[in-house]
Enzyme design. Structure first.
Site, PDB file in Angstrom:
ATOM      1  N   ALA A  10       0.845  -1.191   0.000  1.00 24.19           N
ATOM      2  CA  ALA A  10       0.000   0.000   0.000  1.00 24.19           C
ATOM      3  C   ALA A  10       0.888   1.251   0.000  1.00 24.19           C
ATOM      4  CB  ALA A  10      -0.911  -0.002   1.219  1.00 24.19           C
ATOM      5  N   GLY A  19      -0.296  -5.179   0.863  1.00 20.54           N
ATOM      6  CA  GLY A  19      -1.513  -5.099   0.066  1.00 20.54           C
ATOM      7  C   GLY A  19      -1.383  -5.762  -1.287  1.00 20.54           C
TER       8      GLY A  19
END
Length: 258
Positions: free
Chosen positions: A66, A112
């Site tokens: 992320a 992520g």
């Protein structure tokens, strides 16, 4: 001119979606997540597409994680909202998509990025892939389904080890633990994914959608997966594709699924 965050190409019944932030190692920010969500919804509604390949631009990274600078100063409630929106808008969306999504994991799939790959229905990794969930090094935990999907794929013990040590594993270890379906060279990665997608595209899209739903039901809290299978199996008998598939079999010809 600003580059597109997500690129889409189509060949026959197969769509390839490429996350296009190579300078940021394809890190997921809010805008990229939103764009990916809309892209997946659009492809699900496109009757010409039977299977989807998801990958990252360049050879270094599928998705390196992320975009930390976006949420470094978030409050507790903002953190909860960030995770919830991610689950609902993208990660759960992909997992429950009616068309199979194959993650072509090239290079880094961290945080992520690995969570995104795990939300796909299957994963093919190049032999230079490195996968892991390093969130605890930042004082946080995986927030896009990582604690749940990793345990489903590799087992509770291995998931605990990977998450608490923040360790990375390579493609071959990923294959050993069931995190990836196949390992290829970097040059052959997309070819292998296209080969799998091509096999999928020849089959009944209606039946595949039902199968995805039935498999996922077995992992859903409070849902009887066996009962979901029985229901989906029975409902298949009322579809045109069942009639075409069985008729083609009896007539000794290849089915033509619409």
């Amino acid at each position: 001119m600003m580059e597109e965050l997500v690129l889409v190409s189509k060949e026959g019944k197969i769509a390839t979606v490429t996350i296009n932030r190579p300078k940021q190692l394809n890190a997921l920010n809010g805008e990229t997540i939103a764009t990916l969500s809309e892209t997946m919804k659009s492809l699900e509604g496109d009757d010409s597409v039977r299977a989807i390949i998801l990958t990252g631009s360049g050879e270094k990274s599928f998705v390196a994680g992320a975009d930390i600078k976006e949420f470094a100063n978030y409050s507790v409630e903002e953190g909860k909202d960030l995770a919830r929106r991610g689950h609902e808008s993208l990660f759960n969306l992909i997992e429950n998509l009616r068309k199979p999504v194959i993650a072509a994991v090239n290079g880094f799939a961290l945080g992520g990025g690995l969570e995104l790959a795990m939300s796909c229905h299957m994963r093919v990794a190049s032999d230079n892939a490195s996968m892991g969930l390093p969130e605890v090094t930042l004082g946080v935990i995986p927030g896009y389904g990582g604690t749940q999907r990793l345990a489903q794929l590799v087992g509770k013990g291995k998931a605990m080890e990977m998450i608490t040590t923040a360790g990375m594993i390579d493609a071959n270890d990923g294959l050993k633990w069931g995190l990836v379906n196949h390992v290829t060279s970097a040059d052959e990665l997309m070819t292998k994914c296209s080969e799998i997608a091509g096999k999928i595209a020849r089959n009944s899209g209606v039946a595949i959608a039902a199968a995805i739903s039935a498999v996922n039901a077995g992992f859903a809290e409070g849902v009887d997966g066996f009962e979901a299978e029985i229901t989906a199996f029975g409902e298949a008998f009322g579809t045109d594709e069942f009639k075409e598939g069985t008729t083609a079999f009896l007539e000794k010809r290849k089915p033509e699924f619409k």
